[in-house]
Design a protein around this motif. Sequence first.
Motif, PDB file in Angstrom:
ATOM      1  N   THR A 170      40.916  27.463 -21.935  1.00 41.18           N
ATOM      2  CA  THR A 170      41.283  26.149 -21.390  1.00 41.18           C
ATOM      3  C   THR A 170      42.040  25.285 -22.397  1.00 41.18           C
ATOM      4  O   THR A 170      42.678  24.308 -22.019  1.00 41.18           O
ATOM      5  CB  THR A 170      40.030  25.379 -20.953  1.00 41.18           C
ATOM      6  N   GLY A 171      41.925  25.599 -23.672  1.00 40.33           N
ATOM      7  CA  GLY A 171      42.561  24.790 -24.705  1.00 40.33           C
ATOM      8  C   GLY A 171      41.716  23.632 -25.190  1.00 40.33           C
ATOM      9  O   GLY A 171      42.155  22.855 -26.046  1.00 40.33           O
ATOM     10  N   SER A 172      40.490  23.497 -24.680  1.00 38.93           N
ATOM     11  CA  SER A 172      39.647  22.352 -25.046  1.00 38.93           C
ATOM     12  C   SER A 172      39.317  22.308 -26.537  1.00 38.93           C
ATOM     13  O   SER A 172      39.311  21.235 -27.141  1.00 38.93           O
ATOM     14  CB  SER A 172      38.342  22.384 -24.240  1.00 38.93           C
ATOM     15  N   THR A 173      39.051  23.460 -27.119  1.00 35.82           N
ATOM     16  CA  THR A 173      38.692  23.487 -28.545  1.00 35.82           C
ATOM     17  C   THR A 173      39.865  23.051 -29.407  1.00 35.82           C
ATOM     18  O   THR A 173      39.709  22.213 -30.308  1.00 35.82           O
ATOM     19  CB  THR A 173      38.233  24.900 -28.957  1.00 35.82           C
ATOM     20  N   ILE A 174      41.040  23.599 -29.135  1.00 33.83           N
ATOM     21  CA  ILE A 174      42.236  23.225 -29.896  1.00 33.83           C
ATOM     22  C   ILE A 174      42.533  21.740 -29.725  1.00 33.83           C
ATOM     23  O   ILE A 174      42.835  21.030 -30.704  1.00 33.83           O
ATOM     24  CB  ILE A 174      43.451  24.059 -29.442  1.00 33.83           C
ATOM     25  N   ARG A 175      42.438  21.246 -28.503  1.00 33.15           N
ATOM     26  CA  ARG A 175      42.710  19.820 -28.263  1.00 33.15           C
ATOM     27  C   ARG A 175      41.690  18.935 -28.963  1.00 33.15           C
ATOM     28  O   ARG A 175      42.020  17.855 -29.448  1.00 33.15           O
ATOM     29  CB  ARG A 175      42.727  19.537 -26.757  1.00 33.15           C
ATOM     30  N   GLY A 176      40.439  19.406 -29.021  1.00 38.90           N
ATOM     31  CA  GLY A 176      39.424  18.663 -29.756  1.00 38.90           C
ATOM     32  C   GLY A 176      39.761  18.556 -31.235  1.00 38.90           C
ATOM     33  O   GLY A 176      39.602  17.506 -31.850  1.00 38.90           O
ATOM     34  N   ALA A 177      40.247  19.665 -31.801  1.00 38.72           N
ATOM     35  CA  ALA A 177      40.658  19.643 -33.215  1.00 38.72           C
ATOM     36  C   ALA A 177      41.857  18.721 -33.419  1.00 38.72           C
ATOM     37  O   ALA A 177      41.903  17.950 -34.394  1.00 38.72           O
ATOM     38  CB  ALA A 177      40.981  21.057 -33.680  1.00 38.72           C
ATOM     39  N   LEU A 178      42.815  18.785 -32.518  1.00 40.53           N
ATOM     40  CA  LEU A 178      44.002  17.921 -32.634  1.00 40.53           C
ATOM     41  C   LEU A 178      43.629  16.443 -32.594  1.00 40.53           C
ATOM     42  O   LEU A 178      44.252  15.621 -33.273  1.00 40.53           O
ATOM     43  CB  LEU A 178      44.990  18.240 -31.506  1.00 40.53           C
ATOM     44  N   SER A 179      42.606  16.118 -31.806  1.00 43.08           N
ATOM     45  CA  SER A 179      42.199  14.710 -31.690  1.00 43.08           C
ATOM     46  C   SER A 179      41.609  14.169 -32.985  1.00 43.08           C
ATOM     47  O   SER A 179      41.505  12.953 -33.169  1.00 43.08           O
ATOM     48  CB  SER A 179      41.191  14.542 -30.549  1.00 43.08           C
ATOM     49  N   CYS A 180      41.246  15.063 -33.907  1.00 41.11           N
ATOM     50  CA  CYS A 180      40.664  14.657 -35.197  1.00 41.11           C
ATOM     51  C   CYS A 180      41.727  14.422 -36.270  1.00 41.11           C
ATOM     52  O   CYS A 180      41.393  13.990 -37.378  1.00 41.11           O
ATOM     53  CB  CYS A 180      39.706  15.734 -35.701  1.00 41.11           C
ATOM     54  N   ILE A 181      42.974  14.768 -35.963  1.00 43.04           N
ATOM     55  CA  ILE A 181      44.028  14.788 -36.979  1.00 43.04           C
ATOM     56  C   ILE A 181      45.048  13.687 -36.705  1.00 43.04           C
ATOM     57  O   ILE A 181      45.447  13.465 -35.560  1.00 43.04           O
ATOM     58  CB  ILE A 181      44.753  16.158 -36.981  1.00 43.04           C
ATOM     59  N   ASP A 182      45.483  13.016 -37.753  1.00 48.11           N
ATOM     60  CA  ASP A 182      46.592  12.073 -37.652  1.00 48.11           C
ATOM     61  C   ASP A 182      47.876  12.893 -37.578  1.00 48.11           C
ATOM     62  O   ASP A 182      48.369  13.390 -38.590  1.00 48.11           O
ATOM     63  CB  ASP A 182      46.609  11.146 -38.870  1.00 48.11           C
ATOM     64  N   LEU A 183      48.383  13.061 -36.371  1.00 43.38           N
ATOM     65  CA  LEU A 183      49.518  13.962 -36.152  1.00 43.38           C
ATOM     66  C   LEU A 183      50.786  13.495 -36.857  1.00 43.38           C
ATOM     67  O   LEU A 183      51.702  14.287 -37.075  1.00 43.38           O
ATOM     68  CB  LEU A 183      49.785  14.107 -34.648  1.00 43.38           C
ATOM     69  N   ARG A 184      50.855  12.217 -37.235  1.00 47.70           N
ATOM     70  CA  ARG A 184      52.045  11.698 -37.923  1.00 47.70           C
ATOM     71  C   ARG A 184      52.090  12.127 -39.386  1.00 47.70           C
ATOM     72  O   ARG A 184      53.156  12.138 -39.999  1.00 47.70           O
ATOM     73  CB  ARG A 184      52.067  10.169 -37.842  1.00 47.70           C
TER      74      ARG A 184
END
Length: 200
Positions: A170-184
Amino acid sequence: MRCLMCGKEKGEGDLYDILNGQDPLCHECRKKWRHKPQKFLVEGIEARSSYRYNDAYASALIQFKECGDEALKDVFLFEVKEKIRRLYKGYTICLMPSSKEKLQERGFSHLYEMFSSCHMPMLEPFVKDAEISQKGKSGSQREAMQKAIHLKPGIKLPKKILLADDVYTTGSTIRGALSCIDLRRHQIRIYVCAKAGKEK
């Protein structure tokens, strides 16, 4: 050398086995895996996978991480580790988390063992509050799963991050990790060994 899945002696007149003598799988077992590289996007970030998630891959993964057959650790990336090193030179592999309960049950970090064959810098910077199956979950339940993933206190993430996992469903785990990171502030790519979904 015997195949780690079927136990058959390798190299008996099979050209693949002769040319790929270090592959832990025999030709018959290896060709059951659907080696079909894909590129896709997760929240606008480039992601890649090497295999279709099928019964043969699932059997090896269950044998490895749930049955504790650590000898299988090099099976998953044997064919693609050189490509991973080339594509993601300069990146640090940041592994997706298992829950504390699952880690204690297994007695080892299956992703750390799996990706160690790439000989790249690795971190396990995330924690997961609980182990929840992704099968049959509603959208709100998957969102809750994403929120269960956090950065470890005091962790310092590298500039170039390769988020890595064994399977993308589903991508939930990856999206959870992304939400922890300052993508900028970080250059991020995603690699998963196998991707679930219908053949295109």
